[in-house]
Design an enzyme around this catalytic site. Structure first.
Site, short mmCIF file in Angstrom:
data_model
loop_
_atom_site.label_atom_id
_atom_site.label_comp_id
_atom_site.label_asym_id
_atom_site.label_seq_id
_atom_site.Cartn_x
_atom_site.Cartn_y
_atom_site.Cartn_z
CB CYS A 123 -5.77 61.86 8.16
SG CYS A 123 -6.23 60.18 8.58
CG HIS A 275 -2.74 63.04 10.40
ND1 HIS A 275 -3.74 62.97 11.34
CD2 HIS A 275 -2.66 61.81 9.82
CE1 HIS A 275 -4.26 61.74 11.32
NE2 HIS A 275 -3.61 61.02 10.42
CG ASN A 306 -4.56 58.40 12.95
OD1 ASN A 306 -5.34 59.34 12.81
ND2 ASN A 306 -3.95 57.84 11.92
#
Ligand code: COA
Length: 350
Positions: A123, A275, A306
């Site tokens: 990420c 993020h 996500n």
């Protein structure tokens, strides 16, 4: 006789010239995934802020999504693939360990023979890519670098795993980093914490079926796909609460360091683009950074889920689409994830 080696002519600075995105059209609402994990729409909304997650359909592959996002970024920058001095693809879901996704993407975009390589920083991959692109451009190694974050996480989900399966989405986001007269990307604050190496993980190889295989909560039997008997398809797993605590405590500090490195304060920001891991983490960041109401906070996760390396450029793309007046303002971006690794910069929005 000694000779002096020639060097590239450095560029004064770099900036993000344009952003592109590819969002799969398909949305998977909470109701559609709660059964196998004994969860509820209410629990997922409360604990994560996720209402739906975007999921790739047939033919929407890591490569096709990356190319689509990259193409839009190039078009918006007024460039073609031939202008690129490097192509960096951040991903952890390209099924090949080698060759890279980047070489195929570069070829597809007409960027050959630009150097092309993948970054494995989960990420944080997009922020790692921006850190590298900024350095490549300022050093004069390249004038324009394409950085793509792309994931097809749905290929690596065990639908019965209640630790992570409900969080994940698919998609791609891309930026073109170009030479500039004025700095448009601050010094990167990036790093790693390998002591927590096992907190989030996924092997890229098939696992042998053994009772003791940790994380063998596998949705599909890989033998159906590979013809290899007794193999399990790898899936992502995590220790969610540990990641949550680490993100909230350590990453707010990294975000502050990034502001300091840029020489700006929260009041100078137009946007905050963390993020998209969990809405509660995003809310905690905003609180700890004491962001004034004037700062637009990216909350793409509610709709997208996500999407790991793709989440920040996707969220940036949406912010600019919904509020074009943010263009030219400063944004703090911060990525963090498996490794554990992290990266943050203040950037001027294209
Ligand atoms: C995964 C995550 C949403 C779990 O939320 P949490 O609040 O930490 O939940 P916990 O695991 O502490 O569990 C709390 C309760 O919910 C239950 N629970 C856990 N997962 C559940 C699920 N998917 N559905 C319903 N209930 C669940 C637990 O059994 C526990 O119940 P109890 O209180 O009766 O014992 C959260 O930890 C998270 O988002 N972590 C960070 C993840 C992340 O960012 N990962 C990617 C890194 S980039």
């Amino acid at each position: 006789m000694s000779v002096t080696l020639k060097q590239h002519e450095p560029h004064a600075a770099s900036r993000i010239a344009a952003v592109g995105a590819f969002r799969p059209a398909r949305r998977l609402p909470n109701e559609d995934i709660v059964g196998p994990i004994d969860s509820s729409d209410e629990w997922i909304r409360q604990r994560t802020g996720i209402v739906t997650r975007q999921r790739a359909g047939e033919g929407e592959t890591v490569l096709s999504m990356a190319v689509a996002a990259g193409r839009e970024a190039l078009e918006r920058a007024g460039l073609t693939g031939a202008d690129l001095g490097a192509v960096i693809v951040a991903t952890v879901t390209f099924p090949y360990a080698t060759p890279s996704a980047a070489a195929a993407v570069a070829h597809e975009l007409g960027a050959t023979p630009a150097p092309a390589y993948d970054v494995s920083a989960a990420c944080a991959g997009y922020c790692y890519g921006v850190a590298q692109a900024d350095a490549l451009v300022r050093a004069g190694t390249a004038r324009h670098v394409l950085v793509i974050g792309v994931e097809r996480l749905s290929d690596f989900i065990d639908p019965t795993d209640r630790s992570i399966s409900f969080l994940l989405g698919d998609g791609a986001g891309a930026v073109v980093v170009s030479a500039a007269d004025e700095p448009g990307i601050s010094p990167s604050v990036w790093g790693s914490d390998g002591e927590r190496w096992e907190t989030i993980s996924m092997t890229r190889s098939l696992l042998e079926v053994r009772d003791e295989v940790e994380g063998a909560r596998i949705g599909g039997d890989a033998s159906a796909i590979t013809g290899q008997e007794g193999m399990l398809w790898p899936t992502l797993r995590q220790d969610g609460p540990s990641v949550f605590r680490w993100a909230v405590w350590s990453m707010a500090k990294v975000a502050r360091e990034a502001l300091d490195a840029a020489g700006v304060g929260p009041e100078d920001l137009a946007a905050f683009i963390p993020h998209q891991a969990n809405m509660r983490i995003i809310d905690q960041f905003a609180k700890q950074l004491r962001l004034p109401d004037t700062v637009t906070v990216a909350r793409d996760i509610a709709d997208a889920g996500n999407t790991s390396a793709a989440s920040i450029p996707l969220a940036m793309h949406r912010l600019l689409q919904e509020d074009p007046s943010l263009s030219g303002g400063l944004a703090l971006q911060i990525g963090f994830g498996a490794g554990l690794v992290y990266g943050a910069q203040v950037v001027r929005l294209p």
